[in-house]
Scaffold this active site. Structure first.
Site, PDB file in Angstrom:
ATOM      1  CG  ASP A 261      -7.417  -2.837 -24.458  1.00  0.00           C
ATOM      2  OD1 ASP A 261      -8.127  -1.495 -24.255  1.00  0.00           O
ATOM      3  OD2 ASP A 261      -6.518  -3.121 -23.996  1.00  0.00           O
TER       4      ASP A 261
ATOM      5  CG  ASN B  49     -21.504   1.878 -19.939  1.00  0.00           C
ATOM      6  OD1 ASN B  49     -21.892   2.529 -18.918  1.00  0.00           O
ATOM      7  ND2 ASN B  49     -21.174   0.877 -19.958  1.00  0.00           N
TER       8      ASN B  49
ATOM      9  CE1 TYR C  48     -14.648   6.229 -12.419  1.00  0.00           C
ATOM     10  CE2 TYR C  48     -15.583   7.776 -10.764  1.00  0.00           C
ATOM     11  CZ  TYR C  48     -15.780   6.837 -12.030  1.00  0.00           C
ATOM     12  OH  TYR C  48     -17.073   6.336 -12.174  1.00  0.00           O
TER      13      TYR C  48
ATOM     14  CB  ALA D  90      -9.151  14.053 -13.199  1.00  0.00           C
TER      15      ALA D  90
ATOM     16  CE  LYS E 215     -16.488   7.946 -15.399  1.00  0.00           C
ATOM     17  NZ  LYS E 215     -16.792   7.240 -16.562  1.00  0.00           N
TER      18      LYS E 215
END
Length: 268
Positions: A62, A89, A154, A156, A158
């Protein structure tokens, strides 16, 4: 970069774009350290990689846990001796109005999409430098270029990982480590399974295999970025740069339908 026999650390390798990357990298006789939360699913991918003639080492971890970055890097080095390529990724998403999602859902996205890859890159840098031809690949998103309503956190994360990569590329310029940022559009992956957004909402889907193929082509060409989505995406990026209010008006016409379509979109 020639990927033959490279030691490659790949996160989020169990499914989606990560799985496609692993299988395509297997065609280069790469030495792959596959990272994800599900050891069982990773072993299935690893078996396919080995069938294609490459080596695979599974690390179930994790990445949001304290100390995970150092543990993963150490595992890759112990198995393969070096790290030539790091592919960040792994990611997650929770769509919806900002004030309607939980604080924990905001934190989960920031931690996995932004904090984790920064810390993993930091931990891997000595190994990447040592080979003299290292590479970091960050998988961002088209939403990191043109932000969409109901994807505030999301977007922000990326955009953040994209600018992290740009800054790092310039920081490491001439020091033997290159950085490539990939901006996929909507992709048919498990992460998108709970979204009902389609072409009528501006989401044109492609396969994870196509994204992986474009990513490997970008690596081969020493590209700075790989942007998916075709001419439609290119036009929206340009409009967002020159006349962002026009994009506001365009998306306003789709807003109600889009909100309903993505209300249940979550991979957490």
């Amino acid at each position: 970069m020639n990927l033959h026999d490279r030691s490659i650390l790949l996160t989020g390798a169990a499914g989606g774009i990560g799985r496609s990357l692993a299988l395509q990298l297997a065609g280069h006789s790469a030495r792959l350290t596959l990272v994800g939360r599900s050891g069982e699913t990773l072993e299935e991918v690893a078996a396919l990689v080995r069938e294609r003639g490459s080596q695979a080492h599974v690390v179930a971890a994790d990445l949001t846990e304290p100390g995970a970055a150092a543990t993963v890097v150490a595992a890759a080095q112990e198995r393969f001796g070096n790290i030539d390529v790091l592919i960040n990724n792994a990611g997650n998403v929770r769509a919806g109005r900002l004030d309607a999602i939980e604080e924990s859902e905001v934190i989960a996205q920031v931690t996995l999409n932004l904090t984790a890859p920064i810390l993993l890159t930091r931990a891997a840098l000595p190994a990447l430098r040592a080979g003299g031809e290292g590479l970091v690949v960050n998988i961002s998103s088209g939403i990191g270029l043109v932000a969409m309503p109901f994807y505030t956190t999301y977007a922000a994360t990326k955009a953040g990982i994209a600018h992290f990569g740009e800054a790092l590329r310039r920081e490491l310029y001439g020091e033997g480590v290159h950085v490539l940022t990939v901006f996929p559009g909507a992709t048919s992956t498990p992460m998108m399974a709970s979204s009902k957004a389609g072409p009528e909402h501006g989401f044109q889907y492609e396969s994870p295999d196509d994204v992986a193929t474009a990513t490997l082509a970008g690596i081969a060409d020493d590209s700075l970025t790989v942007i998916r989505g075709g001419e439609t995406r290119s036009q929206m990026i340009e409009t967002n740069r020159t006349d962002p209010a026009a994009v506001d008006r365009l998306l306003a016409g789709r807003k109600d339908a889009l909100e309903q379509a993505v209300a249940g979109h979550s991979s957490l």
